[in-house]
Each structure stands twice: as structure tokens, then as C-alpha cells.
Design a protein around this motif. Sequence first.
Motif, PDB file in Angstrom:
ATOM      1  N   LEU A 139      50.782  39.286  47.877  1.00  0.00           N
ATOM      2  CA  LEU A 139      51.372  40.292  48.761  1.00  0.00           C
ATOM      3  C   LEU A 139      51.374  40.002  50.262  1.00  0.00           C
ATOM      4  O   LEU A 139      52.386  40.275  50.923  1.00  0.00           O
TER       5      LEU A 139
ATOM      6  N   VAL B 189      42.688  41.631  40.092  1.00  0.00           N
ATOM      7  CA  VAL B 189      43.093  42.240  41.367  1.00  0.00           C
ATOM      8  C   VAL B 189      43.319  41.152  42.414  1.00  0.00           C
ATOM      9  O   VAL B 189      44.308  41.175  43.154  1.00  0.00           O
TER      10      VAL B 189
ATOM     11  N   PHE C 114      42.294  42.605  52.853  1.00  0.00           N
ATOM     12  CA  PHE C 114      40.988  43.263  52.777  1.00  0.00           C
ATOM     13  C   PHE C 114      40.650  43.642  51.332  1.00  0.00           C
ATOM     14  O   PHE C 114      39.526  43.423  50.864  1.00  0.00           O
ATOM     15  N   VAL C 115      41.624  44.220  50.639  1.00  0.00           N
ATOM     16  CA  VAL C 115      41.387  44.589  49.233  1.00  0.00           C
ATOM     17  C   VAL C 115      41.065  43.328  48.425  1.00  0.00           C
ATOM     18  O   VAL C 115      40.120  43.308  47.629  1.00  0.00           O
TER      19      VAL C 115
ATOM     20  N   PRO D  61      24.061  40.261  38.433  1.00  0.00           N
ATOM     21  CA  PRO D  61      24.159  39.602  37.126  1.00  0.00           C
ATOM     22  C   PRO D  61      25.619  39.286  36.783  1.00  0.00           C
ATOM     23  O   PRO D  61      26.516  40.041  37.147  1.00  0.00           O
TER      24      PRO D  61
ATOM     25  N   ASP E 193      46.599  39.433  41.766  1.00  0.00           N
ATOM     26  CA  ASP E 193      47.717  40.326  42.122  1.00  0.00           C
ATOM     27  C   ASP E 193      47.877  40.409  43.635  1.00  0.00           C
ATOM     28  O   ASP E 193      48.981  40.308  44.169  1.00  0.00           O
ATOM     29  N   MET E 194      46.768  40.618  44.324  1.00  0.00           N
ATOM     30  CA  MET E 194      46.816  40.824  45.773  1.00  0.00           C
ATOM     31  C   MET E 194      47.233  39.563  46.520  1.00  0.00           C
ATOM     32  O   MET E 194      47.819  39.640  47.599  1.00  0.00           O
TER      33      MET E 194
ATOM     34  N   GLN F 246      37.493  42.095  49.106  1.00  0.00           N
ATOM     35  CA  GLN F 246      36.456  42.904  48.472  1.00  0.00           C
ATOM     36  C   GLN F 246      36.246  42.456  47.022  1.00  0.00           C
ATOM     37  O   GLN F 246      35.117  42.281  46.576  1.00  0.00           O
ATOM     38  N   HIS F 247      37.342  42.288  46.301  1.00  0.00           N
ATOM     39  CA  HIS F 247      37.213  41.916  44.888  1.00  0.00           C
ATOM     40  C   HIS F 247      36.770  40.457  44.733  1.00  0.00           C
ATOM     41  O   HIS F 247      36.020  40.132  43.813  1.00  0.00           O
TER      42      HIS F 247
ATOM     43  N   ARG G 261      33.076  40.271  45.105  1.00  0.00           N
ATOM     44  CA  ARG G 261      32.308  40.700  43.928  1.00  0.00           C
ATOM     45  C   ARG G 261      32.147  39.568  42.930  1.00  0.00           C
ATOM     46  O   ARG G 261      31.121  39.452  42.260  1.00  0.00           O
TER      47      ARG G 261
ATOM     48  N   SER H 180      45.697  44.982  55.062  1.00  0.00           N
ATOM     49  CA  SER H 180      45.222  45.821  53.948  1.00  0.00           C
ATOM     50  C   SER H 180      45.130  45.012  52.661  1.00  0.00           C
ATOM     51  O   SER H 180      44.130  45.082  51.942  1.00  0.00           O
ATOM     52  N   ALA H 181      46.188  44.261  52.386  1.00  0.00           N
ATOM     53  CA  ALA H 181      46.203  43.472  51.148  1.00  0.00           C
ATOM     54  C   ALA H 181      45.083  42.427  51.172  1.00  0.00           C
ATOM     55  O   ALA H 181      44.393  42.220  50.166  1.00  0.00           O
TER      56      ALA H 181
END
Lengths: 151, 151
Positions: free
Chosen positions: B76, B69, B39-40, B57, B72-73, B43-44, B47, B36-37
Motif C-alpha cells: 500500500l 497483515v 505504521f500498521v 513465545p 497485505d500492508m 506493528q505487526h 510482533r 499509516s500503512a
Amino acid sequence: MKIAASLVLAAAAFAFAAPASAQFAKPEDAVKYRQSALFVMAQHFGRIGAMVNGRVPYDAKAATENAEVVADMAKLPWAGFGPGTDKVTNTKAKAEIWTEQAKFKEHNEKLVAETGKLLAAAKTNNLDNLKTAFGSTAGTCKACHDNYRNQ
Amino acid sequence: MKIAASLVLAAAAFAFAAPASAQFAKPEDAVKYRQSALFVMAQHFGRIGAMVNGRVPYDAKAATENAEVVADMAKLPWAGFGPGTDKVTNTKAKAEIWTEQAKFKEHNEKLVAETGKLLAAAKTNNLDNLKTAFGSTAGTCKACHDNYRNQ
């Protein structure tokens, strides 16, 4: 130059207007994202709960570290409930999330506020403060689950 | 009183000595937590990659928010690779994670360091700085995946 500038503005406007779900490659990723963020949050919240309920010794430093993760994670899941993500099956999310958007958003914002208070309480290094804030935060989780999550 | 104090100390020592996996109710939760950590985080990180690669842009504020994020992640997932979690099947984790603990830990620490630099680069509001730090962080992801993740 004018055309180029217009294109940039148009692109920026599109990015701004794009729904949160556009941040994800597909709706399934949005669902996995929100579930992942909620799971990580729940793990750290549970560790505070173990201290609050006396199952493990109170450790002020660990409580604060866990509360920091909880407060950070509480901001994330909501982007994963964007338009189109209601069509993904095999989730516990109730349809009311998308038919009661304003109310659901209130719940989201309440959790962000409560987890901020939880972190502040953890930082006081006082178990009683932590207990109070934990109970209040847990109530916020439950209220949203009762309304918007299938069992 | 002496006995009570000893018990408290013993409990504290146990909590301190307990492996990271003891934070989870069962090994499957540890696996779900680390996945989970990651994956999150991905995602960020993706981006930021989209901005770096020109697919969306460049938005300095969004880049910094995503980098926060990510940083932070990045701290974990590693707690989710504790003793016993190597026995959980249906994961991409290679057995070498548990036979090369020191080397794996080096990779973990490198990612924490690199994502810290990524956040610092994002905060400069300079796309070239972001590109450099993104490339370096992506290389750190890849090095660990090449060694410790099955395809």
C-alpha cells in the motif's frame, strides 16, 4: 524438565490472558495504530464511494481491489481500543467505548461482516450490487461514529 | 452516441493516466496514508520480531496472522509517494525518493516480494524458516530506510 514445562505453560497462559493492549509498546502506539488502520480503510472506502456516487467512472477491478483492502483493514482497529488506551488524550474516541464494551464490540463485528459483504458485492462486477453494499457499510460506519466518536 | 462514447473513453483514459496522487484529496492525505500503512505494517512486523528474538513465545498461528497483515500492508504505502507529495513538510522522506524513482520502486517491489516470502515461511510453522525470512525482510526495510528516510 517439569519446571521448564511449567514455565512454558505459564508463559503461554500469560500471553493468552494478556489484554490486546499488551501487543503495543505503549497506549499511544495503540491509538496511532487504530487511527492509522481506520484512515487507510477510509481512503479505500472513499474510492468506492466515488464510483458509487458517479464522481469517477465505475471500474469493477478497482472496486474489488479497494474492497479487499477495506475488508482486510476492518478487522484491525479494534485491538487498539484495549484497556488503558482510554487514558490517551487528543483522540475523538468517546468514553462510552470502554463503558459499553459489549455494544462497541457488536459495532466492530458488524463492520467486519458488512465489509465482507461489500467485497462479495464488488466481486459480482455489478454496480447496483456495489451501491447497495456500499450504502449498508456506510450506515454501519455512521452508526458507530454517532455513538462512539466525538465530532 | 459517438460523442458520448468518446467522452467515456476520454474519461477512462484520464483515470488510467492520472498519477497515483490523484487518488488522494490532497498531498497531506497521501502522506498520512503512507505513514499509516507503514505504521500498521511495522506493528505487526514487530510482533513477529518479538517471537524471532525470543521476547515472546513462538506462536505459529499468530506469526502467520501477523505475516498476512504485513504482506497485505507492504503493497500500500507506495501510492502515497506520488507527484506533489514531496512538497509536504514534516516527514522523514528524503528528496531522493522523487529524484531516483526507478531505484525507489525497486526497493518497494523488493519489500512486497520479501513479505510474500515471510508469509510463506510463517505458514511452514517452522521457527527457523521464520527467522531466516524475518532477517531478510528486516534487511530490506533497512536498506530502503538507509537510502530514503531521514533519521
